[in-house]
Every structure is written in C-alpha cells, then in structure tokens.
Scaffold this active site. Structure first.
Site, PDB file in Angstrom:
ATOM      1  N   ASP A   1       8.065  -2.348  17.926  1.00 33.47           N
ATOM      2  CA  ASP A   1       7.468  -3.590  18.426  1.00 33.47           C
ATOM      3  C   ASP A   1       7.750  -3.755  19.920  1.00 33.47           C
ATOM      4  O   ASP A   1       6.888  -4.217  20.677  1.00 33.47           O
ATOM      5  CB  ASP A   1       8.027  -4.794  17.674  1.00 33.47           C
TER       6      ASP A   1
ATOM      7  N   ARG B   1       5.367  -1.623  21.706  1.00 39.57           N
ATOM      8  CA  ARG B   1       4.034  -2.251  21.748  1.00 39.57           C
ATOM      9  C   ARG B   1       4.011  -3.357  22.810  1.00 39.57           C
ATOM     10  O   ARG B   1       3.018  -3.524  23.532  1.00 39.57           O
ATOM     11  CB  ARG B   1       3.700  -2.832  20.365  1.00 39.57           C
TER      12      ARG B   1
ATOM     13  N   HIS C   1      11.393  -6.965  12.017  1.00 41.90           N
ATOM     14  CA  HIS C   1      10.211  -6.117  12.228  1.00 41.90           C
ATOM     15  C   HIS C   1       9.181  -6.645  11.238  1.00 41.90           C
ATOM     16  O   HIS C   1       9.101  -6.191  10.096  1.00 41.90           O
ATOM     17  CB  HIS C   1      10.540  -4.651  11.958  1.00 41.90           C
TER      18      HIS C   1
HETATM   19  P1  NAD Z   1       3.283   7.753   2.709  1.00 46.27           P
HETATM   20  O1  NAD Z   1       2.679   7.199   1.461  1.00 46.27           O
HETATM   21  O2  NAD Z   1       2.441   8.638   3.580  1.00 46.27           O
HETATM   22  O3  NAD Z   1       4.604   8.583   2.351  1.00 46.27           O
HETATM   23  C1  NAD Z   1       5.611   8.071   1.543  1.00 46.27           C
HETATM   24  C2  NAD Z   1       6.355   9.248   0.946  1.00 46.27           C
HETATM   25  O4  NAD Z   1       7.499   8.760   0.251  1.00 46.27           O
HETATM   26  C3  NAD Z   1       5.531  10.071  -0.040  1.00 46.27           C
HETATM   27  O5  NAD Z   1       5.510  11.439   0.353  1.00 46.27           O
HETATM   28  C4  NAD Z   1       6.256   9.875  -1.363  1.00 46.27           C
HETATM   29  O6  NAD Z   1       6.182  11.000  -2.227  1.00 46.27           O
HETATM   30  C5  NAD Z   1       7.677   9.636  -0.867  1.00 46.27           C
HETATM   31  N1  NAD Z   1       8.557   9.001  -1.857  1.00 46.27           N
HETATM   32  C6  NAD Z   1       8.297   7.946  -2.657  1.00 46.27           C
HETATM   33  N2  NAD Z   1       9.379   7.691  -3.419  1.00 46.27           N
HETATM   34  C7  NAD Z   1      10.336   8.580  -3.086  1.00 46.27           C
HETATM   35  C8  NAD Z   1      11.660   8.808  -3.515  1.00 46.27           C
HETATM   36  N3  NAD Z   1      12.238   8.063  -4.469  1.00 46.27           N
HETATM   37  N4  NAD Z   1      12.350   9.813  -2.958  1.00 46.27           N
HETATM   38  C9  NAD Z   1      11.788  10.595  -1.987  1.00 46.27           C
HETATM   39  N5  NAD Z   1      10.522  10.434  -1.555  1.00 46.27           N
HETATM   40  C10 NAD Z   1       9.812   9.438  -2.087  1.00 46.27           C
HETATM   41  O7  NAD Z   1       3.826   6.501   3.548  1.00 46.27           O
HETATM   42  P2  NAD Z   1       4.115   6.461   5.118  1.00 46.27           P
HETATM   43  O8  NAD Z   1       2.892   6.075   5.840  1.00 46.27           O
HETATM   44  O9  NAD Z   1       4.855   7.696   5.492  1.00 46.27           O
HETATM   45  O10 NAD Z   1       5.105   5.193   5.204  1.00 46.27           O
HETATM   46  C11 NAD Z   1       6.413   5.280   4.676  1.00 46.27           C
HETATM   47  C12 NAD Z   1       7.161   3.952   4.883  1.00 46.27           C
HETATM   48  O11 NAD Z   1       7.346   3.730   6.282  1.00 46.27           O
HETATM   49  C13 NAD Z   1       6.391   2.713   4.368  1.00 46.27           C
HETATM   50  O12 NAD Z   1       7.296   1.827   3.742  1.00 46.27           O
HETATM   51  C14 NAD Z   1       5.847   2.088   5.634  1.00 46.27           C
HETATM   52  O13 NAD Z   1       5.598   0.701   5.494  1.00 46.27           O
HETATM   53  C15 NAD Z   1       6.996   2.380   6.578  1.00 46.27           C
HETATM   54  N6  NAD Z   1       6.704   2.252   8.012  1.00 46.27           N
HETATM   55  C16 NAD Z   1       7.674   1.686   8.766  1.00 46.27           C
HETATM   56  C17 NAD Z   1       7.468   1.486  10.115  1.00 46.27           C
HETATM   57  C18 NAD Z   1       8.555   0.828  10.924  1.00 46.27           C
HETATM   58  O14 NAD Z   1       8.373   0.533  12.115  1.00 46.27           O
HETATM   59  N7  NAD Z   1       9.728   0.598  10.338  1.00 46.27           N
HETATM   60  C19 NAD Z   1       6.267   1.892  10.714  1.00 46.27           C
HETATM   61  C20 NAD Z   1       5.299   2.496   9.912  1.00 46.27           C
HETATM   62  C21 NAD Z   1       5.518   2.667   8.548  1.00 46.27           C
END
Ligand code: NAD
Length: 321
Positions: free
Chosen positions: A150, A153, A177
């Site tokens: 953030d 951004r 966040h």
């Molecule tokens: P995605 O769906 O592309 O990938 C998620 C992955 O997690 C998948 O490969 C899935 O198999 C894996 N997974 C699920 N349960 C699991 C477990 N118990 N053990 C190991 N792996 C497991 O999602 P993404 O786009 O990569 O986003 C992931 C997370 O990051 C989301 O919660 C999203 O909201 C968050 N995110 C955070 C920020 C931030 O600034 N903090 C920014 C963007 C996204």
C-alpha cells in the site's frame, strides 16, 4: 549470516508465491529457494518453468521443498490460501485462510528454526497474529507484508501527481492492509519537506488535491485489478523481494511491515503496520512517533477493525477451523 546461507522457503505456489520467486531470483539474493504447496504437480510445473530462466541469473538452487526445509531457512514466506473473488474484501477470507495458516504453522512449528516468517495470505494482519500465536516465536520474527504494498501504491500515485521519481517520495500507509488503512501524511515527505509544502513550492497543482484524491485509490487499488484480471501479484511480488532483501542482507530498512504492537502507538496486542526497521532478525525496532490526531484516531479504528476480524476465528473452537 554467510553468503551461502541465504535460504528461502515459500509456502504457496500460486500467483503471488511464484511471482515473488521470479522477482527474488533476479535480485540474486537467495542461494536456495524451496517451494511447498498442497498441490505437488503445481510445484513441479512452476519449478520447471522458473528453472528455464536460471541461465540468465546468478546461481541459485530452486526446488520442490518440504517443511523440514524450514529448519535452516532464513525466511519462510506464506502465500498459501484463498484469494479475493470480485466483490470480496480481504476480511471475507478469514475463516478459510485461518484454517490453512493454522495447519501450515503446525507443520513449520515441528522444526526448530531461526527463520523470519513473512505472512502474505489475507487478511494479512489477523493471520500474522494467528501465526504468532501458533508458533510462539519472538514477535520480531513473525511479520506480515502489511502495508508495504500500500505504501508503494501511495508513493507511485504521489510520484505521478508530483512528476517525481517514485524513489524520491517517502510516504507511508499504516494500519490494516485493508479497508481501514491510513495514509500517514504527517510521516510523508519529498526532499525532507511535507508533501503539502512541496506542492506549495512546486505550484503545479492545488496543494490540497493529493490529500483529497490519492488515499482512496490507494486503499481500493486491489478491487479494480481483481475485476480486470482476477488477482494482484506483480506489486506484491516486488514488495516481498524488497522485504526479503532487508532480511537477507540485514539492511535495517524502514518498511511498513505488520508487527505485533505492545503499547506502541497506544495499541495493545494487535498486529498492524507502522514504520519498522527490518533486518536479519525481522523487526529490529518499531519506530513509535506521534501522529497527527486524526491519523492516531484512524489508526486506533484500524486496530479495532483487525481485532474484529481476529475475533471471528478466535470465537470458534480449533476443531471447527
Ligand atoms: P492462488 O490461488 O494463485 O494460490 C494459492 C496457492 O495456495 C495455491 O497454489 C494452493 O494450492 C495453495 N494452498 C492452499 N492451501 C494450502 C495449504 N494448506 N498448504 C500449502 N499450499 C496451499 O492465490 P494467490 O493469488 O497466490 O494469493 C495467495 C494469497 O495472497 C491470497 O490470500 C491473497 O489474498 C494474498 N495476497 C496478499 C497480498 C498482500 O499484500 N498481503 C497481495 C496479493 C495477494
């Protein structure tokens, strides 16, 4: 840490985890990266694809990992879990992702380690807190990516507004966040002077414009990106590479990571983002300064919002996670 010691474990081979690895690979800062996911085929595919770029970057061992890799890791980054669907807030993900984070921390906790854990999965502040409780590590070693993205951004939009290199804009978003985050104008500056004063000198715009127009698009940035292309991953990938650099090189960088506050900013027992000094052991120091009164109130409201999210999972017995 010696140069050969730089090991990163990434849990979650989705868009965020793999974009982070792609960004980290190009820094040359890690010697070993181990990727873990519940879906081993996805891990294999991502490792193969990323490995085909290795001839173009500094040497690194990139491979499928297991939780035992955490024992000698320097950083463990958790990006596993559900992401926002269009119209969903980060807070809406708490029930599903709390269960995932608890099970992952249960695995990590089996291996004694000095690693710094970096939580990325949303809602990141509540889940950083949950990880801290599950692992029972010193608070400085459990951090969330928080508002590093953030703040980036915020800097980007200010840099565009002022026509200045984004690297010369020092601006911080603090708090959650998420929807209650706070643009900390009183901590933000260009060339050592407040943004407002800079705008008065520059005179290219109405000096009140950035205050009116920028915080809302910063706060709501993720929503249009999710509507347009399904998820956000480039900005966070680079933010995570920046946080990793601060840890792996013991840089003592000022970053708005999410950390457990114990009285700083008048806030007790909540993980949220404020400017922190980040080095080899995680949060070396929380920079505790006086905010403008309206910012302090907004930060306290933000802490309240995070507490509410956390309460929704704390009230449930662990068996129902
Ligand atoms: P995605 O769906 O592309 O990938 C998620 C992955 O997690 C998948 O490969 C899935 O198999 C894996 N997974 C699920 N349960 C699991 C477990 N118990 N053990 C190991 N792996 C497991 O999602 P993404 O786009 O990569 O986003 C992931 C997370 O990051 C989301 O919660 C999203 O909201 C968050 N995110 C955070 C920020 C931030 O600034 N903090 C920014 C963007 C996204």
């Amino acid at each position: 840490m010696s140069h050969r010691d730089r090991k990163v474990v990434v849990v979650g081979a989705g868009a965020v985890g793999t974009t982070y690895i792609y960004a980290l690979l190009q820094t040359g800062l890690a010697d070993e990266i181990a990727l873990i996911d519940v879906n081993p085929e996805r891990v294999q595919g991502e490792i193969m694809d990323l490995s085909h770029g290795l001839p173009f970057i500094p040497p690194v061992t990139l491979r499928a990992g297991e939780y035992a890799d955490c024992a000698d890791a320097n950083i463990i980054v958790i990006t596993a879990g559900a992401k926002q669907a269009p119209g969903q807030s980060r807070a809406d993900l708490i029930r599903q992702n709390a269960q995932i984070v608890r099970s992952i921390c249960g695995q990590i906790g089996r291996y004694p380690t000095d690693a710094v854990l970096v939580m990325v999965t949303n809602p990141v502040d509540a889940l950083t807190h949950l990880a801290f409780e599950c692992l029972n590590w010193p608070r400085e070693r459990v951090v969330g990516s928080g508002t590093v993205l953030d703040s980036a951004r915020f800097k980007f939009l200010l840099s565009r507004h002022c026509g200045i290199d984004a690297r010369n804009v020092h601006a911080y978003v603090i708090g959650e966040h998420g929807d209650s985050e706070v643009a900390a104008w009183s901590l933000s500056h260009i060339a050592g002077i407040s943004i407002e004063k800079y705008c008065q000198i520059c005179q290219a715009c109405n000096c009140l414009e950035p205050h009116r127009e920028i915080p809302e698009p910063v706060r709501d940035s993720a929503y249009p990106i999710i509507d347009y292309k399904g998820s956000t991953f480039y900005g966070i990938g680079l933010s995570l590479a920046r946080i990793s650099g601060a840890i792996l090189r013991d840089e003592n960088s000022v970053l708005t990571v999410s950390t457990l506050l114990r009285g700083e900013y008048g806030i007790q027992d909540i993980c949220l983002s404020v400017p922190c000094i980040v080095g080899e052991n995680g949060v070396i120091r929380i920079i505790d300064v006086q905010l403008a009164p309206d910012e302090q109130q907004a930060l306290e409201r933000s802490a309240g919002a995070i507490a509410e999210i956390l309460d929704t999972v704390r009230k449930q017995p662990p068996s129902s996670y």
